[in-house]
Write an enzyme that holds these catalytic residues in place. Structure first.
Site, PDB file in Angstrom:
ATOM      1  N   CYS A 200      82.376  10.673   7.019  1.00 34.11           N
ATOM      2  CA  CYS A 200      82.997   9.868   5.971  1.00 34.11           C
ATOM      3  C   CYS A 200      84.438  10.301   5.776  1.00 34.11           C
ATOM      4  O   CYS A 200      85.293   9.494   5.463  1.00 34.11           O
ATOM      5  CB  CYS A 200      82.214   9.983   4.677  1.00 34.11           C
TER       6      CYS A 200
ATOM      7  N   GLU B 185      78.621   7.393  -2.902  1.00 34.80           N
ATOM      8  CA  GLU B 185      79.514   8.131  -1.992  1.00 34.80           C
ATOM      9  C   GLU B 185      79.686   7.242  -0.770  1.00 34.80           C
ATOM     10  O   GLU B 185      78.751   7.115   0.033  1.00 34.80           O
ATOM     11  CB  GLU B 185      78.868   9.452  -1.574  1.00 34.80           C
TER      12      GLU B 185
HETATM   13  P1  NAD Z   1      74.481   2.050   5.249  1.00 31.03           P
HETATM   14  O1  NAD Z   1      75.145   1.529   4.037  1.00 31.03           O
HETATM   15  O2  NAD Z   1      74.268   1.134   6.385  1.00 31.03           O
HETATM   16  O3  NAD Z   1      73.071   2.676   4.893  1.00 31.03           O
HETATM   17  C1  NAD Z   1      72.917   3.723   3.935  1.00 31.03           C
HETATM   18  C2  NAD Z   1      71.522   3.691   3.385  1.00 31.03           C
HETATM   19  O4  NAD Z   1      71.344   2.503   2.619  1.00 31.03           O
HETATM   20  C3  NAD Z   1      70.426   3.689   4.444  1.00 31.03           C
HETATM   21  O5  NAD Z   1      69.398   4.547   4.039  1.00 31.03           O
HETATM   22  C4  NAD Z   1      69.972   2.235   4.443  1.00 31.03           C
HETATM   23  O6  NAD Z   1      68.646   2.067   4.868  1.00 31.03           O
HETATM   24  C5  NAD Z   1      70.122   1.896   2.968  1.00 31.03           C
HETATM   25  N1  NAD Z   1      70.207   0.459   2.667  1.00 31.03           N
HETATM   26  C6  NAD Z   1      70.696  -0.533   3.444  1.00 31.03           C
HETATM   27  N2  NAD Z   1      70.601  -1.721   2.809  1.00 31.03           N
HETATM   28  C7  NAD Z   1      70.052  -1.463   1.587  1.00 31.03           C
HETATM   29  C8  NAD Z   1      69.710  -2.267   0.479  1.00 31.03           C
HETATM   30  N3  NAD Z   1      69.897  -3.578   0.470  1.00 31.03           N
HETATM   31  N4  NAD Z   1      69.174  -1.677  -0.594  1.00 31.03           N
HETATM   32  C9  NAD Z   1      68.989  -0.341  -0.638  1.00 31.03           C
HETATM   33  N5  NAD Z   1      69.271   0.464   0.401  1.00 31.03           N
HETATM   34  C10 NAD Z   1      69.807  -0.075   1.497  1.00 31.03           C
HETATM   35  O7  NAD Z   1      75.381   3.296   5.723  1.00 31.03           O
HETATM   36  P2  NAD Z   1      75.161   4.268   6.968  1.00 31.03           P
HETATM   37  O8  NAD Z   1      75.477   3.537   8.219  1.00 31.03           O
HETATM   38  O9  NAD Z   1      73.863   4.976   6.881  1.00 31.03           O
HETATM   39  O10 NAD Z   1      76.273   5.367   6.707  1.00 31.03           O
HETATM   40  C11 NAD Z   1      77.594   5.231   7.160  1.00 31.03           C
HETATM   41  C12 NAD Z   1      78.532   5.000   5.986  1.00 31.03           C
HETATM   42  O11 NAD Z   1      78.325   5.994   5.007  1.00 31.03           O
HETATM   43  C13 NAD Z   1      79.990   5.102   6.367  1.00 31.03           C
HETATM   44  O12 NAD Z   1      80.719   4.096   5.719  1.00 31.03           O
HETATM   45  C14 NAD Z   1      80.390   6.467   5.829  1.00 31.03           C
HETATM   46  O13 NAD Z   1      81.760   6.601   5.578  1.00 31.03           O
HETATM   47  C15 NAD Z   1      79.554   6.568   4.604  1.00 31.03           C
HETATM   48  N6  NAD Z   1      79.350   7.954   4.189  1.00 31.03           N
HETATM   49  C16 NAD Z   1      79.972   8.407   3.045  1.00 31.03           C
HETATM   50  C17 NAD Z   1      79.817   9.729   2.646  1.00 31.03           C
HETATM   51  C18 NAD Z   1      80.511  10.256   1.429  1.00 31.03           C
HETATM   52  O14 NAD Z   1      80.167  11.343   0.998  1.00 31.03           O
HETATM   53  N7  NAD Z   1      81.449   9.548   0.829  1.00 31.03           N
HETATM   54  C19 NAD Z   1      79.026  10.596   3.412  1.00 31.03           C
HETATM   55  C20 NAD Z   1      78.404  10.110   4.549  1.00 31.03           C
HETATM   56  C21 NAD Z   1      78.580   8.786   4.922  1.00 31.03           C
END
Ligand code: NAD
Length: 454
Positions: A261, A226
């Site tokens: 999002c 997502e």
């Molecule tokens: P992010 O991708 O920076 O982090 C998300 C998660 O991934 C965190 O828990 C982080 O620690 C983990 N992560 C980071 N690097 C990783 C790796 N190499 N391996 C495994 N895990 C790793 O995103 P964010 O800043 O937490 O969230 C914001 C983004 O999420 C925005 O782009 C937003 O649009 C999206 N979002 C989408 C939805 C949806 O339902 N489509 C909902 C909420 C947020």
């Protein structure tokens, strides 16, 4: 791991990150316990999760305080999120048993045929910070009710909330071997990718999601992503109340500081009502109270992550250099905290990052369009496909346009909205797979086909 209050930049907590050894031992515990949890009848699992919902409801104020402290989400919006997320439990209560039940497909003749829905096993839930209740519940509640054990990794910006989930799930009766939480940055997420798990459910950015997809693909286990969006809203010239349309559009763009999002990320307005719309929109944005997120009357708090301030400054700079007009905001005020003034730009176009890259902050570009054809072309001009909205009086005209958009969710006269009754999914760079609805229940099980001959 340090927890920083984004409203002040002050250290509020230090939580030990999990080491690889911790992560593996937690997974081993979940692995051993998962068959026991799967043996608990679905009605009982559901009852335990409903108890969790009650425990959350009993401590909304305390939980909202924690969420606001670590993410900067205005307190009233934290309360709204926590209360609102309970609709996932209402949905599960009404539907989980039905959609997880065995199905008899052929009951006559020599060979009976039926389907049973078995849990995937131990699944990872790697989550985001912007709506940790909503996006967390979409995965871990649905996974648990289906009989999976879950290793939940909250975002490093919402770890205290993640630990609260564990505390309350355990208190409600979810066994310690069915739910665990691992704390840390992407490095700890990476440990989950390297572990031997039966499913990966990720919410976060496109960049991380794409990386996760490459790591998980060779495992041949279910994976759902997502991801982000660049969600458009088009206002047609037949709207009767232009002011109300502007107020609703502004809320869609600026609620939770634009860090949703499905926030409205770009607006197109048909030329006949453009000037009027922009005027009302700016008037509305000027009325927003920015300040201490602990104050219940605050609508705009700080951004959750400090580096995002520079991303927004760069988008403003890029847009201005390419001819945009700054109508409001455009800067980060002096003083402590990661604040950014709600920002409105007009005379924008798709040559600007503002109209193409996810902003994830309180900033919006409003572009004038001649007709539906031009609006559709611009709405489709994106690598994302999460949501799209049309404000119009003529439903037929709106539907004609909504049908042609390659996105997972479309809205007529509403926006920035998620409901457990319908699937939540992204197309193109916005994701893979669906949560919520019956599809979101079935996402956490695998079918087994029975061919039974007496
Ligand atoms: P992010 O991708 O920076 O982090 C998300 C998660 O991934 C965190 O828990 C982080 O620690 C983990 N992560 C980071 N690097 C990783 C790796 N190499 N391996 C495994 N895990 C790793 O995103 P964010 O800043 O937490 O969230 C914001 C983004 O999420 C925005 O782009 C937003 O649009 C999206 N979002 C989408 C939805 C949806 O339902 N489509 C909902 C909420 C947020």
């Amino acid at each position: 791991m340090q927890v920083i209050n984004p409203a002040t930049g002050a250290l509020i907590n230090e939580i030990p990150s999990d080491t690889k050894e911790h992560v593996l031992s937690k997974i081993e515990k979940l692995r051993k316990g998962q068959p026991l949890w799967a043996d608990v009848p679905v009605e009982e699992r559901l009852a335990i999760l409903l108890r969790f919902g009650e425990l959350v409801a009993d401590s909304v104020e305390e939980l909202a305080f924690v969420l606001t402290q670590e993410t900067g989400k205005p307190l009233q919006q934290s309360i709204n999120e926590i209360k609102g997320a309970n609709n996932r439990l209402v949905h599960l209560e009404a539907n989980a048993t039905k959609w997880l039940a065995e199905e008899v497909m052929v009951s006559e003749g020599a060979t009976k045929e039926q389907i049973s829905y078995e849990p995937l096993g131990v699944v990872a839930n790697i989550s985001a910070w912007n709506f940790p209740y909503n996006v967390g519940y979409n995965v871990f509640l649905y996974a648990l009710v289906a009989g999976n054990s879950v290793v939940y990794k909250p975002s490093e910006f919402a770890s205290m909330t993640g630990l609260k989930f564990r505390e309350l799930l355990w208190k409600a009766g979810v066994p310690e071997y069915a739910f665990e939480c691992v704390i840390g940055t992407g490095e700890v997420g990476q440990m989950l990718l390297e572990a031997d798990l039966d499913g990966y459910f990720f919410t976060g950015s496109y960049a991380t999601g794409r990386y996760i997809a490459t790591q998980v693909a060779p495992k041949l286990v279910p994976m759902q992503l997502e991801l982000g969006g660049k969600d458009p809203l088009y206002v047609m010239d037949d709207v009767i109340d232009v002011r109300q349309a502007a107020i609703n559009a502004a809320e869609g763009a600026f609620y939770n500081n634009g860090q949703s999002c499905c926030a409205v990320e770009r607006i197109y307005v048909q030329e006949g009502i453009y000037d009027q719309f922009v005027e009302h929109f700016i008037e509305e944005v000027k009325s927003y109270k920015m300040g201490d997120p602990m104050d219940k009357s605050t609508f705009i708090g700080p951004l959750t992550r400090e580096p995002q301030v520079q991303v927004l400054l760069d988008q403003v700079q890029d847009a201005l250099l390419k001819g945009a007009e700054l109508k409001h905001g455009g800067f980060s005020p002096e003083g402590e905290g990661y604040y950014f003034t709600p920002t409105v730009l007009t005379s924008v176009n798709h040559g600007m990052d503002l109209m193409k890259e996810e902003s994830f902050g309180p900033i919006i570009g409003i572009q004038k369009v001649a007709n539906d054809e031009e609006a559709l072309k611009l709405m489709k001009d994106t690598s994302y496909g999460l949501t799209a909205a049309v404000f119009a009086t003529d439903k037929g005209r709106a539907m004609q346009l909504l049908k042609q958009l390659p996105v997972g969710t479309v809205y007529w006269n509403c926006c920035d909205r998620v409901s457990p009754n319908v699937p939540w999914s992204g197309r193109k760079n916005s994701g893979l797979g669906s949560t919520l609805s019956y599809q979101g229940i079935r996402a956490f099980v695998q079918p087994k086909a029975y061919h039974l001959r007496d």
